[in-house]
Design a protein around this motif. Structure first.
Motif, mmCIF file in Angstrom:
data_model
loop_
_atom_site.group_PDB
_atom_site.id
_atom_site.type_symbol
_atom_site.label_atom_id
_atom_site.label_comp_id
_atom_site.label_asym_id
_atom_site.label_seq_id
_atom_site.Cartn_x
_atom_site.Cartn_y
_atom_site.Cartn_z
ATOM 1 N N THR A 216 27.817 33.386 -2.651
ATOM 2 C CA THR A 216 26.392 33.410 -2.326
ATOM 3 C C THR A 216 25.884 32.009 -2.028
ATOM 4 O O THR A 216 25.144 31.800 -1.056
ATOM 5 N N VAL A 217 26.277 31.044 -2.824
ATOM 6 C CA VAL A 217 25.844 29.657 -2.615
ATOM 7 C C VAL A 217 26.380 29.126 -1.293
ATOM 8 O O VAL A 217 25.649 28.483 -0.521
ATOM 9 N N MET B 217 26.266 40.794 1.295
ATOM 10 C CA MET B 217 25.950 40.110 0.041
ATOM 11 C C MET B 217 24.621 40.609 -0.529
ATOM 12 O O MET B 217 24.501 40.821 -1.740
ATOM 13 N N GLN C 205 25.061 45.157 -8.649
ATOM 14 C CA GLN C 205 24.895 44.484 -9.947
ATOM 15 C C GLN C 205 23.881 45.158 -10.794
ATOM 16 O O GLN C 205 22.899 45.636 -10.508
ATOM 17 N N SER D 270 27.913 29.184 -14.557
ATOM 18 C CA SER D 270 27.539 28.488 -13.329
ATOM 19 C C SER D 270 28.170 29.159 -12.115
ATOM 20 O O SER D 270 29.083 29.982 -12.226
ATOM 21 N N ALA D 271 27.694 28.790 -10.951
ATOM 22 C CA ALA D 271 28.170 29.399 -9.710
ATOM 23 C C ALA D 271 29.602 29.000 -9.391
ATOM 24 O O ALA D 271 30.267 29.668 -8.606
ATOM 25 N N ASN E 210 31.844 31.742 -11.276
ATOM 26 C CA ASN E 210 31.630 33.129 -10.901
ATOM 27 C C ASN E 210 31.847 33.235 -9.397
ATOM 28 O O ASN E 210 31.104 32.639 -8.608
ATOM 29 N N SER F 9 25.208 43.981 -1.999
ATOM 30 C CA SER F 9 25.966 43.829 -3.233
ATOM 31 C C SER F 9 25.072 43.370 -4.388
ATOM 32 O O SER F 9 25.150 43.890 -5.491
ATOM 33 N N ILE F 10 24.212 42.405 -4.106
ATOM 34 C CA ILE F 10 23.340 41.876 -5.163
ATOM 35 C C ILE F 10 22.291 42.904 -5.578
ATOM 36 O O ILE F 10 21.998 43.068 -6.758
ATOM 37 N N GLN G 15 31.446 35.601 -7.075
ATOM 38 C CA GLN G 15 30.382 36.161 -6.245
ATOM 39 C C GLN G 15 29.228 35.174 -6.098
ATOM 40 O O GLN G 15 28.655 35.034 -5.021
ATOM 41 N N SER G 16 28.898 34.459 -7.149
ATOM 42 C CA SER G 16 27.842 33.451 -7.067
ATOM 43 C C SER G 16 28.255 32.289 -6.175
ATOM 44 O O SER G 16 27.431 31.752 -5.430
ATOM 45 N N LEU G 17 29.526 31.917 -6.231
ATOM 46 C CA LEU G 17 30.029 30.858 -5.367
ATOM 47 C C LEU G 17 29.924 31.267 -3.904
ATOM 48 O O LEU G 17 29.487 30.476 -3.059
#
Length: 72
Positions: free
Chosen positions: A12-13, A64, A72, A2-3, A6, A67-68, A8-10
């Motif tokens: 992003t959110v 971001m 990745q 889940s974000a 992680n 980066s994405i 990077q996902s956090l």
């Protein structure tokens, strides 16, 4: 994963939340301005961050996205 777990996902959110709240406030200011306190006040605060720190938020969006797309 889940974000929340992680980093990077956090980020992003959080960045998407700031951008979305600023956009919604530009379309309908009364929607977010009536809830400045409490749980819904988080959205008002995100909109204020998006408005006042817009150059920094824009740079973070570009970094971001780079980066994405490419890291990745």
């Amino acid at each position: 994963m889940s974000a929340i777990f992680n980093f990077q996902s956090l980020l992003t959110v959080i960045l998407l939340l700031i951008c979305t709240c600023a956009y919604i406030r530009s379309l309908a200011p009364s929607l977010l301005d009536k809830n400045k306190t409490g749980l819904l006040g988080i959205f008002w605060k995100c909109a204020r961050i998006g408005e006042r720190k817009s150059p920094y938020v824009a740079v973070c969006c570009v970094v971001m996205a780079f980066s994405i797309l490419f890291v990745q």
